[in-house]
Design a protein around this motif. Structure first.
Motif, PDB file in Angstrom:
ATOM      1  N   TYR A  33      46.012  38.960  57.089  1.00 37.25           N
ATOM      2  CA  TYR A  33      46.130  38.826  55.633  1.00 37.25           C
ATOM      3  C   TYR A  33      44.679  39.333  55.010  1.00 37.25           C
ATOM      4  O   TYR A  33      44.694  39.764  54.086  1.00 37.25           O
ATOM      5  N   GLY A  34      43.751  39.050  55.941  1.00 36.07           N
ATOM      6  CA  GLY A  34      42.221  39.305  55.339  1.00 36.07           C
ATOM      7  C   GLY A  34      42.224  40.951  55.242  1.00 36.07           C
ATOM      8  O   GLY A  34      41.814  41.629  54.225  1.00 36.07           O
ATOM      9  N   ILE A  35      42.688  41.648  56.368  1.00 33.58           N
ATOM     10  CA  ILE A  35      42.701  43.243  56.411  1.00 33.58           C
ATOM     11  C   ILE A  35      43.589  43.763  55.324  1.00 33.58           C
ATOM     12  O   ILE A  35      43.167  44.521  54.413  1.00 33.58           O
ATOM     13  N   VAL A  36      44.651  43.188  54.959  1.00 37.71           N
ATOM     14  CA  VAL A  36      45.552  43.456  53.850  1.00 37.71           C
ATOM     15  C   VAL A  36      44.681  43.107  52.471  1.00 37.71           C
ATOM     16  O   VAL A  36      44.904  44.179  51.436  1.00 37.71           O
ATOM     17  N   LEU A  37      44.145  42.086  52.318  1.00 40.06           N
ATOM     18  CA  LEU A  37      43.343  41.736  50.987  1.00 40.06           C
ATOM     19  C   LEU A  37      42.117  42.746  50.873  1.00 40.06           C
ATOM     20  O   LEU A  37      41.770  43.032  49.868  1.00 40.06           O
ATOM     21  N   ILE A  38      41.609  43.176  51.991  1.00 42.07           N
ATOM     22  CA  ILE A  38      40.404  44.151  51.810  1.00 42.07           C
ATOM     23  C   ILE A  38      40.797  45.265  51.394  1.00 42.07           C
ATOM     24  O   ILE A  38      40.298  46.076  50.480  1.00 42.07           O
ATOM     25  N   ILE A  39      42.023  45.704  51.892  1.00 40.47           N
ATOM     26  CA  ILE A  39      42.313  46.950  51.432  1.00 40.47           C
ATOM     27  C   ILE A  39      42.858  47.163  50.076  1.00 40.47           C
ATOM     28  O   ILE A  39      42.556  48.002  49.535  1.00 40.47           O
ATOM     29  N   THR A  40      43.510  46.207  49.742  1.00 39.67           N
ATOM     30  CA  THR A  40      44.078  45.886  48.273  1.00 39.67           C
ATOM     31  C   THR A  40      42.781  45.850  47.376  1.00 39.67           C
ATOM     32  O   THR A  40      42.933  46.446  46.424  1.00 39.67           O
ATOM     33  N   GLY A  41      41.741  45.263  47.814  1.00 41.38           N
ATOM     34  CA  GLY A  41      40.561  45.126  46.912  1.00 41.38           C
ATOM     35  C   GLY A  41      39.957  46.499  46.847  1.00 41.38           C
ATOM     36  O   GLY A  41      39.647  46.740  45.778  1.00 41.38           O
ATOM     37  N   PHE A  42      40.143  47.279  47.844  1.00 41.49           N
ATOM     38  CA  PHE A  42      39.465  48.722  47.715  1.00 41.49           C
ATOM     39  C   PHE A  42      40.415  49.449  46.732  1.00 41.49           C
ATOM     40  O   PHE A  42      39.802  50.500  46.157  1.00 41.49           O
ATOM     41  N   VAL A  43      41.639  49.519  46.965  1.00 40.68           N
ATOM     42  CA  VAL A  43      42.526  50.550  46.438  1.00 40.68           C
ATOM     43  C   VAL A  43      42.779  49.959  45.342  1.00 40.68           C
ATOM     44  O   VAL A  43      43.112  51.054  44.305  1.00 40.68           O
ATOM     45  N   ASN A  44      43.365  48.835  44.871  1.00 43.01           N
ATOM     46  CA  ASN A  44      43.685  48.425  43.753  1.00 43.01           C
ATOM     47  C   ASN A  44      42.943  47.756  42.835  1.00 43.01           C
ATOM     48  O   ASN A  44      43.375  46.086  42.669  1.00 43.01           O
ATOM     49  N   ASN A  45      41.826  48.041  42.478  1.00 40.10           N
ATOM     50  CA  ASN A  45      41.036  47.022  41.687  1.00 40.10           C
ATOM     51  C   ASN A  45      41.033  47.982  40.198  1.00 40.10           C
ATOM     52  O   ASN A  45      40.363  48.754  40.069  1.00 40.10           O
ATOM     53  N   THR A  46      41.646  47.149  39.302  1.00 38.57           N
ATOM     54  CA  THR A  46      41.631  47.499  37.874  1.00 38.57           C
ATOM     55  C   THR A  46      40.712  46.756  37.114  1.00 38.57           C
ATOM     56  O   THR A  46      40.312  45.513  37.283  1.00 38.57           O
ATOM     57  N   ALA A  47      40.210  47.223  35.925  1.00 37.43           N
ATOM     58  CA  ALA A  47      39.397  46.557  35.032  1.00 37.43           C
ATOM     59  C   ALA A  47      40.194  45.270  34.283  1.00 37.43           C
ATOM     60  O   ALA A  47      39.356  44.311  34.150  1.00 37.43           O
ATOM     61  N   ALA A  48      41.436  45.522  34.256  1.00 33.38           N
ATOM     62  CA  ALA A  48      42.303  44.170  33.828  1.00 33.38           C
ATOM     63  C   ALA A  48      42.225  43.195  34.878  1.00 33.38           C
ATOM     64  O   ALA A  48      42.145  41.980  34.472  1.00 33.38           O
ATOM     65  N   GLN A  49      42.266  43.426  36.031  1.00 34.97           N
ATOM     66  CA  GLN A  49      42.200  42.166  37.178  1.00 34.97           C
ATOM     67  C   GLN A  49      40.694  42.003  37.122  1.00 34.97           C
ATOM     68  O   GLN A  49      40.740  40.598  37.307  1.00 34.97           O
ATOM     69  N   GLU A  50      39.832  42.512  37.193  1.00 38.87           N
ATOM     70  CA  GLU A  50      38.712  42.025  37.232  1.00 38.87           C
ATOM     71  C   GLU A  50      38.078  41.131  35.803  1.00 38.87           C
ATOM     72  O   GLU A  50      37.521  40.231  35.896  1.00 38.87           O
ATOM     73  N   ALA A  51      38.874  41.482  34.910  1.00 44.80           N
ATOM     74  CA  ALA A  51      38.602  40.569  33.416  1.00 44.80           C
ATOM     75  C   ALA A  51      39.364  39.292  33.944  1.00 44.80           C
ATOM     76  O   ALA A  51      38.789  38.271  33.091  1.00 44.80           O
ATOM     77  N   LYS A  52      40.335  39.242  34.521  1.00 49.39           N
ATOM     78  CA  LYS A  52      40.813  37.921  34.822  1.00 49.39           C
ATOM     79  C   LYS A  52      39.977  36.864  35.491  1.00 49.39           C
ATOM     80  O   LYS A  52      40.049  35.696  35.464  1.00 49.39           O
ATOM     81  N   THR A  53      39.249  37.597  36.537  1.00 47.46           N
ATOM     82  CA  THR A  53      38.364  37.015  37.325  1.00 47.46           C
ATOM     83  C   THR A  53      37.064  36.791  37.214  1.00 47.46           C
ATOM     84  O   THR A  53      36.210  36.361  37.889  1.00 47.46           O
ATOM     85  N   GLY A  54      36.537  37.373  35.852  1.00 48.76           N
ATOM     86  CA  GLY A  54      35.166  37.332  35.584  1.00 48.76           C
ATOM     87  C   GLY A  54      34.431  38.270  36.262  1.00 48.76           C
ATOM     88  O   GLY A  54      33.314  37.908  36.291  1.00 48.76           O
ATOM     89  N   GLY A  55      35.058  39.647  36.259  1.00 48.79           N
ATOM     90  CA  GLY A  55      34.109  40.412  36.915  1.00 48.79           C
ATOM     91  C   GLY A  55      34.009  40.341  38.402  1.00 48.79           C
ATOM     92  O   GLY A  55      33.199  41.347  38.986  1.00 48.79           O
ATOM     93  N   ILE A  56      34.912  39.612  39.142  1.00 48.70           N
ATOM     94  CA  ILE A  56      34.556  39.576  40.507  1.00 48.70           C
ATOM     95  C   ILE A  56      35.945  40.445  41.371  1.00 48.70           C
ATOM     96  O   ILE A  56      36.921  39.886  40.856  1.00 48.70           O
ATOM     97  N   ASN A  57      35.646  40.979  42.325  1.00 52.41           N
ATOM     98  CA  ASN A  57      36.516  41.746  42.886  1.00 52.41           C
ATOM     99  C   ASN A  57      37.383  40.515  43.932  1.00 52.41           C
ATOM    100  O   ASN A  57      36.799  40.370  45.010  1.00 52.41           O
ATOM    101  N   ILE A  58      38.065  39.469  43.314  1.00 50.46           N
ATOM    102  CA  ILE A  58      38.796  38.684  44.263  1.00 50.46           C
ATOM    103  C   ILE A  58      39.494  38.625  45.440  1.00 50.46           C
ATOM    104  O   ILE A  58      39.346  38.307  46.525  1.00 50.46           O
ATOM    105  N   ASN A  59      40.202  39.942  45.356  1.00 50.08           N
ATOM    106  CA  ASN A  59      41.076  40.298  46.484  1.00 50.08           C
ATOM    107  C   ASN A  59      39.970  40.883  47.946  1.00 50.08           C
ATOM    108  O   ASN A  59      40.064  40.340  48.791  1.00 50.08           O
TER     109      ASN A  59
END
Length: 83
Positions: free
Chosen positions: A16-42
């Protein structure tokens, strides 16, 4: 060691950690970072899960489960046979 619950939990958390790390690198949009306060939570949760998985697997490797030997315990018990 492979059927120890710590190894299984560590492997699942690592996967699960590897999947989230890949998702954090590949699918990091500005809308998602706005929801989390500018943090790449994945990315950060994936790194945390991967570290926790490594700790679980290291724990299972360094402290293996030791089962008592049945042959050694049967030799120590007194015999009830009549000579």
């Amino acid at each position: 060691m492979f059927f120890d619950i710590r190894t299984i939990v560590g492997a699942l958390l690592g996967l699960y950690g590897i999947v989230l790390i890949i998702t954090g690198f590949v699918n990091n949009t500005a809308a998602q970072e706005a929801k989390t306060g500018g943090i790449n939570i994945n990315l950060w949760s994936g790194i945390g899960m991967a570290v926790f998985a490594l700790l679980f697997i290291l724990w299972a490797y360094l402290r293996p489960v030791v089962t008592p030997d049945s042959a050694a315990t049967s030799e120590e018990e007194p015999s009830t046979e009549i000579p």
